[in-house]
Structures are given as structure tokens and as C-alpha cells.
Design an enzyme around this catalytic site. Structure first.
Site, PDB file in Angstrom:
ATOM      1  N   GLU A  90      -0.053   2.837  -9.063  1.00  0.00           N
ATOM      2  CA  GLU A  90      -0.713   3.548  -8.024  1.00  0.00           C
ATOM      3  C   GLU A  90       0.268   4.782  -7.956  1.00  0.00           C
ATOM      4  O   GLU A  90       0.209   5.369  -6.583  1.00  0.00           O
ATOM      5  CB  GLU A  90      -0.990   2.747  -6.950  1.00  0.00           C
ATOM      6  CG  GLU A  90      -1.769   1.589  -7.184  1.00  0.00           C
ATOM      7  CD  GLU A  90      -3.081   1.996  -7.847  1.00  0.00           C
ATOM      8  OE1 GLU A  90      -3.615   3.121  -7.976  1.00  0.00           O
ATOM      9  OE2 GLU A  90      -3.649   0.905  -8.546  1.00  0.00           O
ATOM     10  N   GLY A  91       0.836   5.241  -8.751  1.00  0.00           N
ATOM     11  CA  GLY A  91       1.774   6.440  -8.646  1.00  0.00           C
ATOM     12  C   GLY A  91       3.186   5.993  -8.433  1.00  0.00           C
ATOM     13  O   GLY A  91       3.465   5.345  -7.312  1.00  0.00           O
TER      14      GLY A  91
END
Length: 580
Positions: free
Chosen positions: A431-432
Site C-alpha cells: 500500500e505504498g
């Protein structure tokens, strides 16, 4: 090891971050008794149903065969029980079948889900993001036919971004959606690292996929968002034939073995446009930002699970001569107790940061004035990368300390301590990555309104330090928090004046500094709420704040000094100089 849902800690954390005022104003059907009842019920479900499957999922994992994925043993039945209990629909809009509870309540419940069984929790977690994306950008057909099924949990959602050549750089993706001549699209390409992209726990899986269209411009402006379902959705809501996509394989991972991470192959699959052409990235970021906050909660959750196991071990393991009375158990060794108290303090600090961000999400939607809504949204944007990155770093650190408390037994798989460490390690990556979160923080978030959003937060933190300094038992916490806030303000001013490479080089230590200081203030507020209490559990909040201030806040001025050294050495050192 038995998992005990931290219901009391969660209730106090919610109260300390403004949830009581939120529900009094915006959720009249909620009160303290209802909040407590929801938390208790969720705690019972996660401890009794999900936690016993955690080890099974790790040892046996999901299985892949001939294009089909089978969930780890017991997971499908547990998911159906999760849906039947209504746990998937907590904060969704009642218009779509949701219960309309606060986002902060949902996060508190999902912390217990992830702590009990992180691999399981990833499935409904991603469905929550799909719900938010379709609620904002879906077509009327998607809202009528798909959204209620996602809200109920009858169908699950998957987020499909990454390709072999396009990890964090989504401008490089090549998946293609072509018009089918009938108002729909045909999707072709490959996506990797798709969490719960295929499984047998639900009757349908809805993939939100970013892809290019044939005449789209290059780069991120050419990306659009599409919905493709495992089984085609007919106009009456019933399911049709199997769509033309499948799992090509599942990954063999360091941890979260119970969560199938799929390579997905789209072979002319039927798809529908979500939102506007060319707006795929901002549309997908609705889902991404929801997932980032949930991943921060995962960091808290896995830390909680690791802490509980380490504490239990320290209370039953005899070794050496203890300094403090603890029936000879290693809990009586000062360094073991130091590790455990630092673990607990960091968990409570990270929990409060994540729940604060959840409350801000609610206020940003529901406050009476646009001015208040805008201020809440701005602070939510500021805190989201900190909640994600700082909390997941805490998850890894606490899980590592959990192994350390176990000593040699922690390095043995049978005790389970190693699983928490392995599971925790993914959260700073997906998620990043946390480096991307730090770049987002220094590159965009602290510059909002010329730094006014961060400065307003620092002013509130400084006020907390003043209040702490007025309580004799907490004066040292107030003093160190004040020094930490001053260091954060100094570092913020430096970053605003040194944009570009210097700020990029300083991004990760700055995010750590911000999380350390904000977390210290959160613990300080809980300590203030507990001041004067005769309850030993409440009194422990002051002890945790003092330990944190000495072990973490005391380092803040040095961390600020270090990050301002700039990027000269990083730039001047060629890779050849680092080679053996």
C-alpha cells in the site's frame, strides 16, 4: 498462545481521541454502552473464531491448483461467520445496507480482526476500500447491483494495481481495456501481488483494476479504473458465467501465508468503467488511502499480538536471578520489563494515531460547517502517511522485541513469536512503501496551506505538553514532549525551506520524528485522563508515558539535528564505494 482482544485499551483510546464528542454530535444512535457492546462482541468473535486459525493459516496456507485458489483450512467458514455477524458493514452507508457506524469504530474492530489473524483480515480490509471507491465514483448500476453485495460481505473486493514492470511507478503499467462496442470494455493484461485476488470464501470477487485505453495519453493521465467481476453480474443482480480472468499462481511469501497473493491474468475479461476516463489514479486513491490507514491499524494489531505473547512468556519463563519480585520469572529482569513496557507504550501511541485519523475522517464528512470539515480533512491527509508508516514500523519493532523477550525460544517456529515478526514485515512495504509515505509527507502534506496544517497540530501538541508539566508525576513527560515539539517545528521549518533533494533525503527520519512526537502527546493525554486514579490499570498509563518519554521523546532533538545534515554524503557516494 491465547489471544485476548484489547477491548479496554481500545475503549480508552477511542475516548482519548475525541470519539465521545463525535458520536454525541454525529451518531445519536451510538453511546458509550453501545460502543462497549460492539467492542466486546467483536473481541469475542476474533478471539474465539479467528485467532485459533492464525497458526493453521501460517503452516498450511492457501493452495493453488489449475487456476483456482482455495483458502487456508477453516478460513472460508470463518469468513462466512464474519459476514453473518455483520462485521463487514460497520461504517458503510445504510443506503447500501451498511450500519452507519463511525469509521473510528470500524478501525477499532478491524484492529482486533488483524491481531487475531492478520492474513484473514486482509480480505475484508480490501473490500472496505472497494466499498469507499464505488460509493464515491461508481455508476448507478454499480451502486445498485455491486455495492450492496460488497457491503454485506457476500462478495469481496480486490485492488489490482501492480504489474511486473510497474511496482510503485504506475505510469509504467501496460494492462489494456478496449471498448467492446456495446458500451462495455474488454480487459487484458497481468497484475501481480493481488491480495485475495482469488479464493473460495465468497461467491464472487470484484476486481478494481487500473488500465490504459487504446487512445489514452502516456503516463498517469492515461490510466482509468475498471470493475471486473469473477462472475459476470446480470442486470437483475444474479451471477452469470465465469469471466475471462484467472489466477496464474500464488506467491510463496515470508509471512501472511493464509492470505493468497495472486498473479492475475486478464484475457479479454468483461469490465465496466468506474468514474471518468483518465481519472483512474485519483479514483483508485480513494481505495488506496482507505487501505493505507487500515494497514497502519495492521501494524498496531500485529504489535499487540506479539506483545501479548511476549508478556505471557515473560510471566511463565524462569531464568537467572531476578531483581524484582516476579516469582522468579523473567518479568522480574529490568531489561525484559523495559522491553515490554516500551512495546506496550508504542502500541498505545500508534493505536491513538490511527484512531485519531479515523475520527478525522468522520468529522471531515459530518461536521456542520464546511470550515470544520475542511480542517478535519486537511489534518487527516497530514496524519495518514504517519499512521501508515510509523505504525507499521512499530509493528516490526515490537514483533522483533517479542522475539527478543523469548530469547532462543523466539527463534523457534513452534513458539509462534517468529510468525508475528514474519507477518509484520510486509506492512511497511505494501500500500505504498514507508519511504513513499515519507516522501508524500514532506513533499506534499507539510506544505499544505504553507505549513499551517502542521503548525496548528504542533500548537496543540505544545498545549498538551503544558498540561502535562502542571501534573507533578507527569512533569518530565511534559518537559520532554515540549522539547520534542520544538524539534519537530524546527525540522518542519527547515524542510519547507529546503525543498527537493535535501527534503527527500530527510523524509524518512522526519516521518519518524513526527510519529515519535505525536505518539508521545497521545500517551500524555491518556496519562492525564488517568491522573489521580486508584485503578492500577489506569495508573499504568502514566508509567507508560514516562517510559516512552525517556526512551523515545528524549531522542527527538538529536533526530531533528541529524535529518538537517542534508543529502551531500548520499549524493557523493557512488555504488562502487559500497561494494565489497
Amino acid at each position: 498462545m491465547t489471544f485476548r482482544a484489547p477491548v479496554r485499551d481500545l475503549a480508552l483510546a477511542l475516548s482519548s481521541v475525541g470519539h465521545d464528542a463525535l458520536i454525541a454530535r454525529s451518531f445519536p444512535e451510538l453511546d458509550a454502552d453501545t460502543v462497549a457492546a460492539v467492542l466486546e462482541a467483536a473481541g469475542g468473535f476474533t478471539a474465539d473464531v479467528l485467532a485459533p486459525l492464525n497458526r493453521v493459516g501460517d503452516v498450511q496456507g492457501a493452495r493453488y491448483e489449475n487456476g483456482h485458489v482455495t483458502a487456508a483450512p477453516g478460513f472460508a467458514d470463518a469468513y462466512r461467520a464474519f459476514v453473518a455477524g455483520g462485521w463487514n458493514s460497520l461504517s458503510a452507508d445504510p443506503e447500501h445496507g451498511g450500519q452507519g457506524l463511525s469509521k473510528a469504530m470500524e478501525l477499532a474492530v478491524f484492529e482486533m480482526v488483524h491481531a487475531a489473524n492478520m492474513a484473514f483480515g486482509l480480505c475484508p480490509m480490501l473490500t472496505q476500500g472497494a466499498i469507499e471507491a464505488l460509493a464515491l465514483h461508481g455508476t448507478e448500476r454499480q451502486k445498485r447491483l455491486v455495492l450492496p453485495k460488497l457491503v454485506s460481505g457476500e462478495w469481496t473486493g480486490a485492488m489490482c494495481l501492480t504489474e511486473p514492470q510497474a511496482g510503485s511507478d504506475l505510469s509504467a503499467l501496460t494492462a489494456m481495456a478496449r471498448p467492446d462496442g456495446k458500451g462495455g470494455w474488454r480487459l487484458s493484461g497481468q497484475k501481480i501481488f493481488i491480495t485475495w485476488g482469488d479464493h473460495d470464501a465468497a461467491e464472487n470477487i470484484c476486481h478494481l483494476v487500473i488500465a490504459r485505453t487504446p487512445d489514452a495519453p502516456p503516463g498517469v493521465k492515461g490510466i482509468s479504473l475498471f470493475l471486473a467481476s469473477k462472475y459476470q453480474v446480470k442486470d437483475d443482480g444474479s451471477l452469470g458465467p465465469r469471466n475471462d480472468f484467472r489466477a496464474g499462481s500464488i506467491e510463496h511469501k515470508l509471512g501472511i501465508h493464509g492470505s493468497p497473493t495472486c498473479v492475475m491474468l486478464y484475457e479479454g475479461a468483461e469490465a465496466e468503467l468506474v468514474g471518468e476516463l483518465g481519472q483512474g489514479l485519483p479514483h483508485m486513491f480513494v481505495m488506496m488511502n482507505a487501505a493505507r490507514l487500515q494497514v497502519g491499524v495492521q501494524g498496531v494489531a500485529i504489535a499487540e499480538r506479539a506483545f501479548q505473547q511476549a508478556l505471557a512468556f515473560a510471566q511463565e519463563r524462569k531464568q537467572g536471578r531476578t531483581v524484582w519480585e516476579a516469582d522468579g520469572m523473567i518479568y522480574g529482569h529490568p531489561d525484559v520489563r523495559r522491553m515490554l513496557m516500551l512495546m506496550k507504550a508504542k502500541i498505545e501511541a500508534a493505536r491513538a494515531i490511527c484512531l485519531t485519523t479515523g475520527v478525522l475522517a468522520d468529522v471531515g464528512r459530518l461536521a456542520e460547517t464546511e470550515e470544520e470539515r475542511a480542517a478535519a480533512r486537511a489534518r487527516q491527509e497530514l496524519l495518514t502517511p504517519i499512521a501508515k508508516a510509523w505504525s507499521t514500523d512499530v509493528g516490526v519493532e515490537v514483533a522483533s522485541l517479542g522475539v527478543q523477550v523469548h530469547g532462543g525460544m523466539g527463534f523457534i517456529e513452534e513458539t509462534g513469536a517468529a510468525q508475528h515478526y514474519r507477518d509484520a514485515r510486509i506492512a511497511p512495504i505494501y500500500e505504498g512503501t514507508n519511504g513513499i509515505q515519507a516522501i508524500d509527507l514532506v513533499g506534499r502534506k507539510i506544505g499544505m496551506a504553507d505549513g499551517a496544517v502542521m503548525r496548528a497540530l504542533c500548537a496543540e501538541l505544545a498545549l498538551t505538553a503544558e498540561h502535562l508539566s502542571e501534573v507533578p508525576d507527569l512533569a518530565s513527560v511534559g518537559r520532554r514532549l515540549a522539547a520534542g515539539v520544538a524539534a519537530l517545528e524546527r525540522a518542519t521549518d527547515w524542510l519547507l525551506a529546503h525543498r527537493g533533494v535535501p527534503s527527500l533525503a530527510a523524509a524518512t527520519p522526519y516521518l519518524k520524528l513526527a510519529g515519535d512526537v505525536i505518539g508521545g502527546a497521545m500517551l500524555g493525554r491518556q496519562a492525564l485522563a488517568a491522573a489521580g486514579s486508584d485503578d492500577p490499570w489506569m495508573r499504568s498509563k502514566g508509567a507508560l508515558a514516562r517510559v516512552y518519554s525517556g526512551q523515545v521523546l528524549a531522542q527527538a532533538p538529536g533526530l531533528a539535528d541529524g535529518l538537517m545534515d542534508g543529502a551531500d554524503d548520499l549524493e557523493a557516494t557512488p555504488a562502487a564505494a559500497l561494494a565489497p
